[in-house]
Design a protein around this motif. Structure first.
Motif, PDB file in Angstrom:
ATOM      1  N   ARG A 163      -4.167   3.438   1.261  1.00  0.00           N
ATOM      2  CA  ARG A 163      -4.729   4.764   0.993  1.00  0.00           C
ATOM      3  C   ARG A 163      -4.196   5.807   1.979  1.00  0.00           C
ATOM      4  O   ARG A 163      -3.935   6.950   1.602  1.00  0.00           O
ATOM      5  CB  ARG A 163      -6.257   4.696   1.076  1.00  0.00           C
ATOM      6  CG  ARG A 163      -6.948   5.953   0.588  1.00  0.00           C
ATOM      7  CD  ARG A 163      -8.455   5.889   0.738  1.00  0.00           C
ATOM      8  NE  ARG A 163      -9.058   4.861  -0.102  1.00  0.00           N
ATOM      9  CZ  ARG A 163      -9.609   3.739   0.351  1.00  0.00           C
ATOM     10  NH1 ARG A 163      -9.619   3.482   1.650  1.00  0.00           N
ATOM     11  NH2 ARG A 163     -10.144   2.862  -0.475  1.00  0.00           N
ATOM     12  N   TYR A 166      -0.731   7.057   0.982  1.00  0.00           N
ATOM     13  CA  TYR A 166      -0.699   7.877  -0.230  1.00  0.00           C
ATOM     14  C   TYR A 166      -2.047   8.587  -0.397  1.00  0.00           C
ATOM     15  O   TYR A 166      -2.845   8.242  -1.267  1.00  0.00           O
ATOM     16  CB  TYR A 166      -0.412   6.998  -1.457  1.00  0.00           C
ATOM     17  CG  TYR A 166       0.913   6.270  -1.390  1.00  0.00           C
ATOM     18  CD1 TYR A 166       2.099   6.916  -1.730  1.00  0.00           C
ATOM     19  CD2 TYR A 166       0.973   4.940  -0.977  1.00  0.00           C
ATOM     20  CE1 TYR A 166       3.313   6.250  -1.669  1.00  0.00           C
ATOM     21  CE2 TYR A 166       2.178   4.272  -0.914  1.00  0.00           C
ATOM     22  CZ  TYR A 166       3.355   4.931  -1.255  1.00  0.00           C
ATOM     23  OH  TYR A 166       4.563   4.269  -1.187  1.00  0.00           O
ATOM     24  N   PRO A 167      -2.308   9.586   0.456  1.00  0.00           N
ATOM     25  CA  PRO A 167      -3.616  10.252   0.410  1.00  0.00           C
ATOM     26  C   PRO A 167      -3.824  11.105  -0.838  1.00  0.00           C
ATOM     27  O   PRO A 167      -4.958  11.398  -1.202  1.00  0.00           O
ATOM     28  CB  PRO A 167      -3.607  11.119   1.667  1.00  0.00           C
ATOM     29  CG  PRO A 167      -2.156  11.355   1.954  1.00  0.00           C
ATOM     30  CD  PRO A 167      -1.450  10.114   1.529  1.00  0.00           C
ATOM     31  N   GLU A 168      -2.738  11.498  -1.494  1.00  0.00           N
ATOM     32  CA  GLU A 168      -2.860  12.372  -2.665  1.00  0.00           C
ATOM     33  C   GLU A 168      -2.312  11.704  -3.925  1.00  0.00           C
ATOM     34  O   GLU A 168      -3.053  11.401  -4.851  1.00  0.00           O
ATOM     35  CB  GLU A 168      -2.142  13.703  -2.404  1.00  0.00           C
ATOM     36  CG  GLU A 168      -2.751  14.485  -1.242  1.00  0.00           C
ATOM     37  CD  GLU A 168      -2.011  15.779  -0.969  1.00  0.00           C
ATOM     38  OE1 GLU A 168      -1.035  16.072  -1.693  1.00  0.00           O
ATOM     39  OE2 GLU A 168      -2.401  16.490  -0.033  1.00  0.00           O
ATOM     40  N   ASP A 169      -1.009  11.468  -3.968  1.00  0.00           N
ATOM     41  CA  ASP A 169      -0.389  10.892  -5.159  1.00  0.00           C
ATOM     42  C   ASP A 169      -0.425   9.364  -5.118  1.00  0.00           C
ATOM     43  O   ASP A 169      -0.227   8.755  -4.071  1.00  0.00           O
ATOM     44  CB  ASP A 169       1.074  11.343  -5.265  1.00  0.00           C
ATOM     45  CG  ASP A 169       1.182  12.840  -5.460  1.00  0.00           C
ATOM     46  OD1 ASP A 169       0.228  13.426  -5.982  1.00  0.00           O
ATOM     47  OD2 ASP A 169       2.228  13.397  -5.083  1.00  0.00           O
ATOM     48  N   LYS A 170      -0.654   8.765  -6.277  1.00  0.00           N
ATOM     49  CA  LYS A 170      -0.582   7.315  -6.391  1.00  0.00           C
ATOM     50  C   LYS A 170       0.877   6.914  -6.596  1.00  0.00           C
ATOM     51  O   LYS A 170       1.596   7.551  -7.364  1.00  0.00           O
ATOM     52  CB  LYS A 170      -1.430   6.842  -7.575  1.00  0.00           C
ATOM     53  CG  LYS A 170      -2.901   7.194  -7.455  1.00  0.00           C
ATOM     54  CD  LYS A 170      -3.661   6.784  -8.712  1.00  0.00           C
ATOM     55  CE  LYS A 170      -5.131   7.173  -8.599  1.00  0.00           C
ATOM     56  NZ  LYS A 170      -5.907   6.778  -9.811  1.00  0.00           N
ATOM     57  N   TYR A 175       8.862   5.802  -6.525  1.00  0.00           N
ATOM     58  CA  TYR A 175       8.594   6.019  -5.101  1.00  0.00           C
ATOM     59  C   TYR A 175       9.286   4.979  -4.233  1.00  0.00           C
ATOM     60  O   TYR A 175       9.565   5.238  -3.052  1.00  0.00           O
ATOM     61  CB  TYR A 175       7.094   5.967  -4.829  1.00  0.00           C
ATOM     62  CG  TYR A 175       6.318   7.203  -5.199  1.00  0.00           C
ATOM     63  CD1 TYR A 175       6.594   7.919  -6.354  1.00  0.00           C
ATOM     64  CD2 TYR A 175       5.283   7.656  -4.389  1.00  0.00           C
ATOM     65  CE1 TYR A 175       5.873   9.040  -6.700  1.00  0.00           C
ATOM     66  CE2 TYR A 175       4.545   8.787  -4.726  1.00  0.00           C
ATOM     67  CZ  TYR A 175       4.847   9.477  -5.887  1.00  0.00           C
ATOM     68  OH  TYR A 175       4.124  10.587  -6.220  1.00  0.00           O
ATOM     69  N   GLU A 242      -6.164   1.003  -2.393  1.00  0.00           N
ATOM     70  CA  GLU A 242      -6.522   1.392  -3.755  1.00  0.00           C
ATOM     71  C   GLU A 242      -5.585   0.649  -4.701  1.00  0.00           C
ATOM     72  O   GLU A 242      -4.560   0.095  -4.271  1.00  0.00           O
ATOM     73  CB  GLU A 242      -6.362   2.909  -3.956  1.00  0.00           C
ATOM     74  CG  GLU A 242      -7.287   3.754  -3.100  1.00  0.00           C
ATOM     75  CD  GLU A 242      -8.705   3.782  -3.636  1.00  0.00           C
ATOM     76  OE1 GLU A 242      -8.939   3.251  -4.742  1.00  0.00           O
ATOM     77  OE2 GLU A 242      -9.578   4.327  -2.940  1.00  0.00           O
TER      78      GLU A 242
END
Length: 302
Positions: A163, A166-170, A175, A242
């Motif tokens: 997490r 990648y605090p914003e985009d999964k 990637y 996540e």
């Protein structure tokens, strides 16, 4: 060979390119095979009446394969083990387990555990039911000695990620041109990521002997993400992670149905096992097993 590699090799799961089209009849291009030679017709304890008489059902499950089948101390445990116990309970008998290793092909696993037996031990090593058999209508045409039935779940490829990374985009596969990702060696995820976009991710794909170890590497910060079957990912999730199921461009199949395999000579047993699984799906006993292991349950297409 890992279980993921075994299934990928059989079905083309995880290989880039379009899936084969069998719009009308998946068996249309299959020429029936010659009957197997030197296959014993004297397997003991395979038919339903004999199973009921002796009071137990023999079940083959893959060894050391959490969360599906493993030993908790000396006690068989895991999703597949618990579902097999439901089947046996419905039949009014006990479930007895054989832990087996994956062979070079699914055909070999079915031959050794369902309809013929290995070279050493022969028919005495055959089980009444084999769990976690991927269902594919075209493959089912090619293995005439097995009844493919009792579909009890759908497995889905997923990506677990840190997490904080990648605090914003999964993260999606693209990637991993720049970010590290852990996979089980020779698994579907390994085949896919190593060939996707002309192999641009290959340098960042980190290999581990099992999915458990890939998830442990994610927990330790050795990689930023891990890709594999959703149930195995769920089993290794921590509060810092996540998980999601993104689109996987170029992948023939990102989901596949799992059921059981039974010797084709014993149709009444196959019908009874399928009835037991269907009932356990309807009253959510199978879903409850997944819940007890902290796993996401996706019902099968039946």
């Amino acid at each position: 060979m890992t279980k993921g590699a075994l299934w990928a090799a059989v079905f083309g799961i995880g290989l880039s390119g379009p899936a084969p089209a069998f719009a009308e009849d998946p068996c249309a291009d299959w020429v029936p095979q010659a009957k197997p030679q030197n296959a014993s017709r004297d397997e003991v304890g395979q038919d339903l009446d004999r199973i009921m008489e002796r009071g137990y059902l023999t079940v083959a499950v893959y060894e050391d394969f959490p969360p599906y089948s493993f030993l908790d101390g000396e006690v068989p445990a895991g999703v597949d083990v618990e579902i097999a116990r439901l089947i046996a309970e419905d039949l009014g008998v006990e479930a007895r387990f054989s832990f087996v290793d994956g062979g070079e092909t699914l055909d070999a696993d079915l031959r050794d555990n369902v309809w013929k037996g290995p070279l050493i031990g022969g028919a005495e090593r055959v089980s009444n039911v084999m769990m976690r058999v991927p269902y594919d209508s075209a493959f089912a045409c090619r293995v005439e000695q097995v009844v493919f039935t009792g579909q009890y779940m759908t497995e889905t490829l997923a990506i677990a990620y840190d997490r904080a990374s990648y605090p914003e985009d999964k993260p999606v596969p693209a990637y991993f041109r720049f970010d590290t990702v852990g996979v089980e060696t020779d698994s579907i995820s390994d085949f896919y990521l190593s060939t996707f976009a002309g192999g641009q991710m290959r340098a960042n794909v980190k290999h581990y002997p099992t999915m458990q170890e890939a998830m442990a590497a994610l927990e330790a910060g050795e990689v930023m993400a891990a890709m594999g079957p959703r149930s195995q990912i769920d089993h290794g999730l921590t509060d810092a992670m996540e998980v999601h199921e993104p689109p996987l461009p170029g992948l023939a199949k990102s989901k596949w149905t799992l059921g059981v395999g039974i010797n084709f000579r014993y149709r009444p047993l196959a019908y009874s096992v399928d009835d037991a699984i269907y009932a356990a799906l309807q009253d959510r006993r199978i879903a409850a097993i997944f819940d007890s292991y902290g796993l996401t349950f996706t019902p099968p297409e039946r």
